[in-house]
Enzyme design. Structure first.
Site, PDB file in Angstrom:
ATOM      1  N   GLY A 156       1.073  -1.009  -0.149  1.00 10.95           N
ATOM      2  CA  GLY A 156      -0.037   0.135  -0.544  1.00 10.95           C
ATOM      3  C   GLY A 156       0.799   1.214  -0.233  1.00 10.95           C
ATOM      4  N   CYS A 157       0.230   2.520  -0.818  1.00 13.55           N
ATOM      5  CA  CYS A 157       1.513   3.528  -0.669  1.00 13.55           C
ATOM      6  C   CYS A 157       1.135   3.807   1.070  1.00 13.55           C
ATOM      7  CB  CYS A 157       0.621   4.798  -1.409  1.00 13.55           C
ATOM      8  SG  CYS A 157      -0.922   4.902  -1.973  1.00 13.55           S
ATOM      9  N   ASN A 158       0.769   4.437   1.994  1.00 11.57           N
ATOM     10  CA  ASN A 158       0.770   5.018   3.387  1.00 11.57           C
ATOM     11  C   ASN A 158       1.257   3.642   3.794  1.00 11.57           C
ATOM     12  OD1 ASN A 158      -1.254   7.110   2.535  1.00 11.57           O
ATOM     13  ND2 ASN A 158      -3.161   5.714   2.876  1.00 11.57           N
ATOM     14  N   VAL A 159       1.460   2.633   3.275  1.00 13.09           N
ATOM     15  CA  VAL A 159       2.245   1.491   3.764  1.00 13.09           C
ATOM     16  C   VAL A 159       3.788   1.331   3.687  1.00 13.09           C
ATOM     17  CG1 VAL A 159       3.150  -0.925   4.368  1.00 13.09           C
ATOM     18  CG2 VAL A 159       0.147  -0.272   4.065  1.00 13.09           C
TER      19      VAL A 159
END
Length: 364
Positions: A156-159
């Site tokens: 994930g991008c936020n991850v």
């Protein structure tokens, strides 16, 4: 250079579009099929006009019959859509899933945050992820797991932003793992291309910032905790050791993430100088060509990484409160999604990690 054929499903969305933009200029990959849903029968150029090289491709139905027969299949689909489809795809193809269906290792974590069918965990597509420290004192990394991989789960991008910010501290045991707080400023493309009340009208979106998925409900939380467990040299079953208060905030920019991650320093870490702590980040990312630890005092900015697979990282210490602050700026569509996936594909095919990818942002 050998050319590998690529089919992209979800080709008209933001993530699919960014994958296509990068692949269109990649010397080793050639896009020969694109698939979608509501766009079937239309020219790709109607949806991705910024990629004229691929404009005449016709969007086909998202079926195994369309996707099979290619060396690479990129699935840029919403969570829950790729799992069943992927199970029907040719075993010989290298498949990378940009969605969430194959990221989590524990079914309980999936059930708690997503629900629905749980699918097998695939090789995780974050080459720079730390997997603990080996007996030789060197960092063990996810990159080695990607060599020759046939099934790759894109993070994930936020991850990605949160993990890259704090994992050196986790690996070195510098912080209290029950005190982690992450606040992220996220561009609107991180919410996908579907129309939503929060981003439908420019008059309401521009000049305004708003938190979303608050109170521990964001679906990226279990994935971040899973990564922290691995950074500590532990299995995913130990992810509950890491407490994370996570709040994303939509801000009026089209793309980009700025992650601000903090945690209480241990007494041993507080005995280190600021320079020693900064050097831990420098050493953690030594040789990782897309991760740039900025000089002390220089803060990351999303503008400086736009359009690139780079991550700009910084760390600072608040001595008064005994808190460590780590920061990362990335382009959510590139480093956070498509660029990282293609970096993983490069490794899987034995190419140089940086083939077809940029480390340089666009300014102004």
């Amino acid at each position: 250079m050998t050319k590998y054929t690529v089919a992209v499903a979800g080709a008209t969305g933001y993530a699919g579009g960014e994958a296509l933009r990068i692949l269109a200029a990649h010397p080793a990959f050639e896009v020969t099929a694109v698939a979608g849903h509501s766009s079937i029968g239309h020219r790709l150029g109607e949806y991705q006009p910024h990629i004229p090289q691929l404009a005449d491709l016709i969007v086909e139905d998202t079926t195994p019959a369309v996707l099979d027969g290619h060396d690479v299949i990129v699935l840029a689909l919403p969570h829950g859509a790729s799992g069943a489809l992927a199970a029907q795809l040719d075993d010989d193809a290298v498949v990378v899933d940009l969605g969430a269906d194959h990221r989590l290792e524990r079914q309980q974590a999936w059930d708690d945050y997503y629900g629905g069918d749980f699918y097998q965990h695939w090789t995780y597509g974050m080459p720079e992820l730390i997997l603990g420290i080996g007996s030789d004192g060197k960092y063990v990394r996810q990159r080695d797991e990607l060599t020759g991989a046939k099934r790759i789960a894109g993070p994930g991008c936020n991850v990605t932003a949160t993990t890259l910010a704090l994992q050196p501290a986790i690996a070195q045991g510098l912080v209290d793992t029950k005190s982690i707080v992450a606040d992220l400023a996220v561009g609107y493309s991180g919410a996908g291309k579907n129309l939503k009340r929060t981003n439908l009208l420019a008059s309401e979106a521009m000049g305004s910032a708003s938190p979303y998925s608050v109170g521990g409900t964001h679906r990226h939380i279990p994935e971040i905790r899973q990564n922290f467990a691995h950074a500590a040299g532990l299995g995913a079953s130990q992810a509950d050791m890491f407490s994370l208060a996570f709040t994303p905030i939509l801000v009026p920019m089209s793309r980009g993430i700025l992650a601000s991650v903090s945690a209480k320093l241990t007494d041993e870490a507080l005995a280190l100088t600021d320079e020693q702590i900064h050097d831990i980040w420098v050493q953690a990312y030594e040789g990782q060509e897309f991760i740039f630890v900025l000089d002390p005092g220089v803060m990351p900015a999303t503008q400086n990484v736009l359009g690139s697979n780079a991550a700009h990282v910084q760390v600072a210490v608040d001595r008064r409160s005994g808190t460590l602050h780590a920061f990362t700026a990335i382009d959510n569509l590139n480093r956070g999604t498509a660029g990282q996936a293609i970096e993983s594909l490069n490794i899987a095919f034995g190419l140089n990690d940086a083939t077809g990818l940029s480390k340089i942002g666009v300014a102004p």
